[in-house]
Design a protein around this motif. Sequence first.
Motif, PDB file in Angstrom:
ATOM      1  N   TYR A 117      -2.438  -5.430  -8.867  1.00 14.02           N
ATOM      2  CA  TYR A 117      -1.423  -4.534  -8.299  1.00 14.02           C
ATOM      3  C   TYR A 117      -1.735  -3.078  -8.672  1.00 14.02           C
ATOM      4  CZ  TYR A 117       2.887  -1.802  -8.539  1.00 14.02           C
ATOM      5  OH  TYR A 117       3.811  -0.790  -8.469  1.00 14.02           O
ATOM      6  N   LEU A 120      -4.528  -1.767  -6.522  1.00 12.72           N
ATOM      7  CA  LEU A 120      -4.047  -1.464  -5.169  1.00 12.72           C
ATOM      8  C   LEU A 120      -3.251  -0.164  -5.140  1.00 12.72           C
ATOM      9  CD1 LEU A 120      -2.942  -5.031  -4.043  1.00 12.72           C
ATOM     10  CD2 LEU A 120      -4.889  -3.732  -3.162  1.00 12.72           C
ATOM     11  N   GLU A 121      -2.413   0.038  -6.129  1.00 12.41           N
ATOM     12  CA  GLU A 121      -1.623   1.272  -6.192  1.00 12.41           C
ATOM     13  C   GLU A 121      -2.536   2.491  -6.342  1.00 12.41           C
ATOM     14  OE1 GLU A 121       2.170   2.258  -6.653  1.00 12.41           O
ATOM     15  OE2 GLU A 121       1.629   0.988  -4.952  1.00 12.41           O
ATOM     16  N   ARG A 124      -4.131   3.231  -3.129  1.00 12.75           N
ATOM     17  CA  ARG A 124      -3.127   3.839  -2.247  1.00 12.75           C
ATOM     18  C   ARG A 124      -2.981   5.327  -2.535  1.00 12.75           C
ATOM     19  NH1 ARG A 124       3.361   2.744  -3.142  1.00 12.75           N
ATOM     20  NH2 ARG A 124       4.134   4.417  -1.796  1.00 12.75           N
ATOM     21  N   TYR A 175      -1.219  -4.276   1.391  1.00  8.68           N
ATOM     22  CA  TYR A 175      -1.537  -2.873   1.108  1.00  8.68           C
ATOM     23  C   TYR A 175      -2.448  -2.291   2.183  1.00  8.68           C
ATOM     24  CZ  TYR A 175       0.789  -1.907  -3.293  1.00  8.68           C
ATOM     25  OH  TYR A 175       1.747  -1.641  -4.239  1.00  8.68           O
ATOM     26  N   TYR A 179      -0.967   0.838   4.019  1.00  8.16           N
ATOM     27  CA  TYR A 179      -1.542   2.090   3.551  1.00  8.16           C
ATOM     28  C   TYR A 179      -2.987   2.313   4.009  1.00  8.16           C
ATOM     29  CZ  TYR A 179       2.502   1.366   0.559  1.00  8.16           C
ATOM     30  OH  TYR A 179       3.780   1.102   0.097  1.00  8.16           O
TER      31      TYR A 179
END
Length: 342
Positions: A117, A120-121, A124, A175, A179
């Motif tokens: 996670y 992925l953030e 992004r 994601y 995004y």
Amino acid sequence: METRFLSKSDSILITGAAGFIGSYLSKRMMELGYKVIGVDNLNDYYDVTLKQSRLDQLVSDDLFSFHRIDISDKNAMERIFEEENPAVVVNLAAQAGVRYSIENPDAYIQSNVVGFYNILECCRNYPVKHLIYASSSSVYGANKKVPFEETDVVDHPVSLYAATKKSNELMAYTYSHLYDIPSTGLRFFTVYGPMGRPDMAYFGFTDKYFAGESIEIFNNGDFDNDLYRDFTYIDDIINGIEKLIPNPPVVNDGAAHVVYNIGNNNPEKLMTFISTLETALSNATGKSVVFQKDFEPIKPGDVRATYASTDKLQDVVGFKPTTPISVGLQRFADWYVEYYGK
């Protein structure tokens, strides 16, 4: 590597850089002239000395920088992305192992779910040209249809490890959809070779032989219904990833996200693999090597067969493994005997 996709000023972030696949990939990208940012927490799931030996082959190169960071540390990962601005991310950091996920589930949630996670953030907030991440053949669970194809239903994982890898695929798709992160998941099939993971069977068998111990084979001694594994040599895996890096997916079914099997497409009986390893060790040591074998029932979370269809990956980048187990295991055996002084 397609120069139109990456310039030599671009950097590649590789998590799990002290790991088996991560260290090989880091070396290959540096040989091609790219700057590699390595991230690893150097945990003690297996021998840290071996991880350090892999790193030692990398850190002397000016193209490599190393950060001892756990990907579950979100603030630390954000700092790396902000400072380094990687063009490509290859996430190979994960808590591996099917059986260990039964003993220590917390490690899998922390690394494979929370850590992914965070990756992925970061992708992004600091957009990248391509995110490649490790999934696993374990997502196929007890699937009896072979070979395994990417279109097969993978809703019945039989280990927590497999469940976390399936969750990675779902998270990456979401994601990518939300995004616009071009993302590729790789379902690895039993990767082996020199400097491999000591928790893998072939490595453990070799350790036990030199310790004078018998090896445990979890197939009930049923040679007519033996386990099959799609053993894939490390160099073939690295060739596939190298070809994939400049080939991010385009939007299809709502997201620029794709999943590929990356395996040998040629499963071997476990007992054939073991006898080939005995021959390789005999050649490496100059004496006859025969394992003492104890046959046990199959363990919870294990599956009877792994067998990759690699047509999809071959169609996209021409991926085709070329290393037979006789060659790959001989290279492993030669390395092991030299590295451990046997």
